[in-house]
Design a protein around this motif. Structure first.
Motif, PDB file in Angstrom:
ATOM      1  N   VAL A   1      -1.961  15.087   2.658  1.00  0.00           N
ATOM      2  CA  VAL A   1      -2.894  14.337   3.510  1.00  0.00           C
ATOM      3  C   VAL A   1      -4.213  14.118   2.781  1.00  0.00           C
ATOM      4  CG1 VAL A   1      -4.238  14.443   5.653  1.00  0.00           C
ATOM      5  CG2 VAL A   1      -1.836  15.122   5.655  1.00  0.00           C
ATOM      6  N   PHE A   2      -4.627  15.084   1.974  1.00  0.00           N
ATOM      7  CA  PHE A   2      -5.926  14.998   1.302  1.00  0.00           C
ATOM      8  C   PHE A   2      -5.910  14.096   0.070  1.00  0.00           C
ATOM      9  CE2 PHE A   2      -6.415  18.932   3.756  1.00  0.00           C
ATOM     10  CZ  PHE A   2      -7.539  18.575   4.453  1.00  0.00           C
ATOM     11  N   GLU A   3      -4.763  13.517  -0.243  1.00  0.00           N
ATOM     12  CA  GLU A   3      -4.714  12.516  -1.310  1.00  0.00           C
ATOM     13  C   GLU A   3      -5.323  11.200  -0.839  1.00  0.00           C
ATOM     14  OE1 GLU A   3      -0.670  12.240  -2.531  1.00  0.00           O
ATOM     15  OE2 GLU A   3      -0.655  14.262  -3.366  1.00  0.00           O
ATOM     16  N   HIS A   4      -5.506  11.052   0.466  1.00  0.00           N
ATOM     17  CA  HIS A   4      -6.096   9.866   1.080  1.00  0.00           C
ATOM     18  C   HIS A   4      -7.369  10.292   1.802  1.00  0.00           C
ATOM     19  CE1 HIS A   4      -2.187   8.056   0.331  1.00  0.00           C
ATOM     20  NE2 HIS A   4      -1.653   9.135   0.907  1.00  0.00           N
TER      21      HIS A   4
ATOM     22  N   ALA B   1       0.855  -1.184   0.000  1.00  0.00           N
ATOM     23  CA  ALA B   1       0.000   0.000   0.000  1.00  0.00           C
ATOM     24  C   ALA B   1       0.895   1.238   0.000  1.00  0.00           C
ATOM     25  CB  ALA B   1      -0.901   0.000   1.230  1.00  0.00           C
ATOM     26  N   PRO B   2       0.482   2.305  -0.690  1.00  0.00           N
ATOM     27  CA  PRO B   2       1.300   3.509  -0.677  1.00  0.00           C
ATOM     28  C   PRO B   2       1.390   4.084   0.730  1.00  0.00           C
ATOM     29  CG  PRO B   2      -0.802   3.931  -1.740  1.00  0.00           C
ATOM     30  CD  PRO B   2      -0.723   2.457  -1.473  1.00  0.00           C
ATOM     31  N   ALA B   3       2.554   4.599   1.067  1.00  0.00           N
ATOM     32  CA  ALA B   3       2.757   5.149   2.412  1.00  0.00           C
ATOM     33  C   ALA B   3       1.894   6.394   2.594  1.00  0.00           C
ATOM     34  CB  ALA B   3       4.217   5.499   2.607  1.00  0.00           C
ATOM     35  N   THR B   4       1.251   6.461   3.734  1.00  0.00           N
ATOM     36  CA  THR B   4       0.419   7.620   4.041  1.00  0.00           C
ATOM     37  C   THR B   4       1.199   8.553   4.947  1.00  0.00           C
ATOM     38  OG1 THR B   4      -0.561   6.431   5.892  1.00  0.00           O
ATOM     39  CG2 THR B   4      -1.761   6.370   3.811  1.00  0.00           C
ATOM     40  N   PRO B   5       1.118   9.848   4.720  1.00  0.00           N
ATOM     41  CA  PRO B   5       1.824  10.783   5.596  1.00  0.00           C
ATOM     42  C   PRO B   5       1.178  10.819   6.976  1.00  0.00           C
ATOM     43  CG  PRO B   5       0.482  11.980   4.017  1.00  0.00           C
ATOM     44  CD  PRO B   5       0.408  10.524   3.646  1.00  0.00           C
ATOM     45  N   ALA B   6       1.974  11.163   7.963  1.00  0.00           N
ATOM     46  CA  ALA B   6       1.445  11.260   9.323  1.00  0.00           C
ATOM     47  C   ALA B   6       0.419  12.386   9.390  1.00  0.00           C
ATOM     48  CB  ALA B   6       2.576  11.529  10.297  1.00  0.00           C
ATOM     49  N   LEU B   7      -0.646  12.158  10.132  1.00  0.00           N
ATOM     50  CA  LEU B   7      -1.671  13.189  10.285  1.00  0.00           C
ATOM     51  C   LEU B   7      -1.151  14.282  11.212  1.00  0.00           C
ATOM     52  CD1 LEU B   7      -4.827  10.966  10.588  1.00  0.00           C
ATOM     53  CD2 LEU B   7      -4.337  12.590   8.786  1.00  0.00           C
ATOM     54  N   PRO B   8      -1.255  15.544  10.794  1.00  0.00           N
ATOM     55  CA  PRO B   8      -0.762  16.636  11.641  1.00  0.00           C
ATOM     56  C   PRO B   8      -1.682  16.895  12.832  1.00  0.00           C
ATOM     57  CG  PRO B   8      -1.750  17.515   9.653  1.00  0.00           C
ATOM     58  CD  PRO B   8      -1.748  16.017   9.507  1.00  0.00           C
ATOM     59  N   ASP B   9      -1.164  17.633  13.803  1.00  0.00           N
ATOM     60  CA  ASP B   9      -1.949  17.993  14.981  1.00  0.00           C
ATOM     61  C   ASP B   9      -3.088  18.924  14.606  1.00  0.00           C
ATOM     62  OD1 ASP B   9      -2.471  18.291  17.859  1.00  0.00           O
ATOM     63  OD2 ASP B   9      -1.771  20.339  17.532  1.00  0.00           O
TER      64      ASP B   9
ATOM     65  N   VAL C   1     -10.767  14.875  20.195  1.00  0.00           N
ATOM     66  CA  VAL C   1     -10.679  14.779  18.735  1.00  0.00           C
ATOM     67  C   VAL C   1      -9.723  13.653  18.357  1.00  0.00           C
ATOM     68  CG1 VAL C   1     -10.071  16.007  16.622  1.00  0.00           C
ATOM     69  CG2 VAL C   1     -11.084  17.260  18.533  1.00  0.00           C
ATOM     70  N   GLU C   2     -10.147  12.825  17.404  1.00  0.00           N
ATOM     71  CA  GLU C   2      -9.305  11.764  16.849  1.00  0.00           C
ATOM     72  C   GLU C   2      -9.354  11.883  15.327  1.00  0.00           C
ATOM     73  OE1 GLU C   2     -10.145   7.765  18.379  1.00  0.00           O
ATOM     74  OE2 GLU C   2     -11.534   8.785  19.749  1.00  0.00           O
ATOM     75  N   ALA C   3      -8.188  11.820  14.703  1.00  0.00           N
ATOM     76  CA  ALA C   3      -8.100  11.828  13.242  1.00  0.00           C
ATOM     77  C   ALA C   3      -7.526  10.472  12.801  1.00  0.00           C
ATOM     78  CB  ALA C   3      -7.209  12.952  12.762  1.00  0.00           C
ATOM     79  N   PHE C   4      -8.038   9.934  11.698  1.00  0.00           N
ATOM     80  CA  PHE C   4      -7.597   8.623  11.239  1.00  0.00           C
ATOM     81  C   PHE C   4      -7.783   8.510   9.736  1.00  0.00           C
ATOM     82  CE2 PHE C   4     -12.037   8.436  12.362  1.00  0.00           C
ATOM     83  CZ  PHE C   4     -12.616   7.733  11.325  1.00  0.00           C
ATOM     84  N   TYR C   5      -7.026   7.582   9.136  1.00  0.00           N
ATOM     85  CA  TYR C   5      -7.204   7.257   7.724  1.00  0.00           C
ATOM     86  C   TYR C   5      -8.244   6.156   7.615  1.00  0.00           C
ATOM     87  CZ  TYR C   5      -3.118   9.953   6.367  1.00  0.00           C
ATOM     88  OH  TYR C   5      -2.235  10.977   6.131  1.00  0.00           O
ATOM     89  N   ARG C   6      -9.100   6.254   6.609  1.00  0.00           N
ATOM     90  CA  ARG C   6     -10.119   5.217   6.397  1.00  0.00           C
ATOM     91  C   ARG C   6      -9.567   4.117   5.532  1.00  0.00           C
ATOM     92  NH1 ARG C   6     -15.544   8.722   5.499  1.00  0.00           N
ATOM     93  NH2 ARG C   6     -15.213   9.957   7.309  1.00  0.00           N
TER      94      ARG C   6
END
Length: 82
Positions: A27-30, A4-12, A77-82
């Motif tokens: 980040v918005f590419e995912h 899978a392509p590497a996803t960048p770390a989600l910023p604060d 608040v929690e941020a995550f990749y789907r």
């Protein structure tokens, strides 16, 4: 095996608005998701994990520049990749 392509770390802090200094285009590419107090929100325009808030549109009200008026909701608040 397909990697899978590497996803960048989600910023604060992250904003959807491209003119904001907190906008990170990579980040918005995912597809990302935001949870506020264990409930997933789909209308978040900006968030800050360390300060514990999200900004969401206040109905259909617009400011003088034609952008939606935002209200700040506080909580965990929690941020995550789907």
């Amino acid at each position: 095996m397909t990697e899978a392509p590497a996803t960048p770390a989600l910023p604060d802090r992250l904003s959807v608005d491209p003119s904001s200094p907190h906008h990170v285009a990579a980040v918005f590419e995912h597809e990302i998701g935001i949870r506020l107090n264990d409930k997933e929100r789909f209308d978040v325009e900006e968030y800050c994990i360390s300060e514990g808030w999200v900004k969401v549109p206040a109905g259909r009200t617009l400011d003088r520049k034609g952008k939606p008026l935002m209200i700040k909701l506080k909580g965990r608040v929690e941020a995550f990749y789907r």
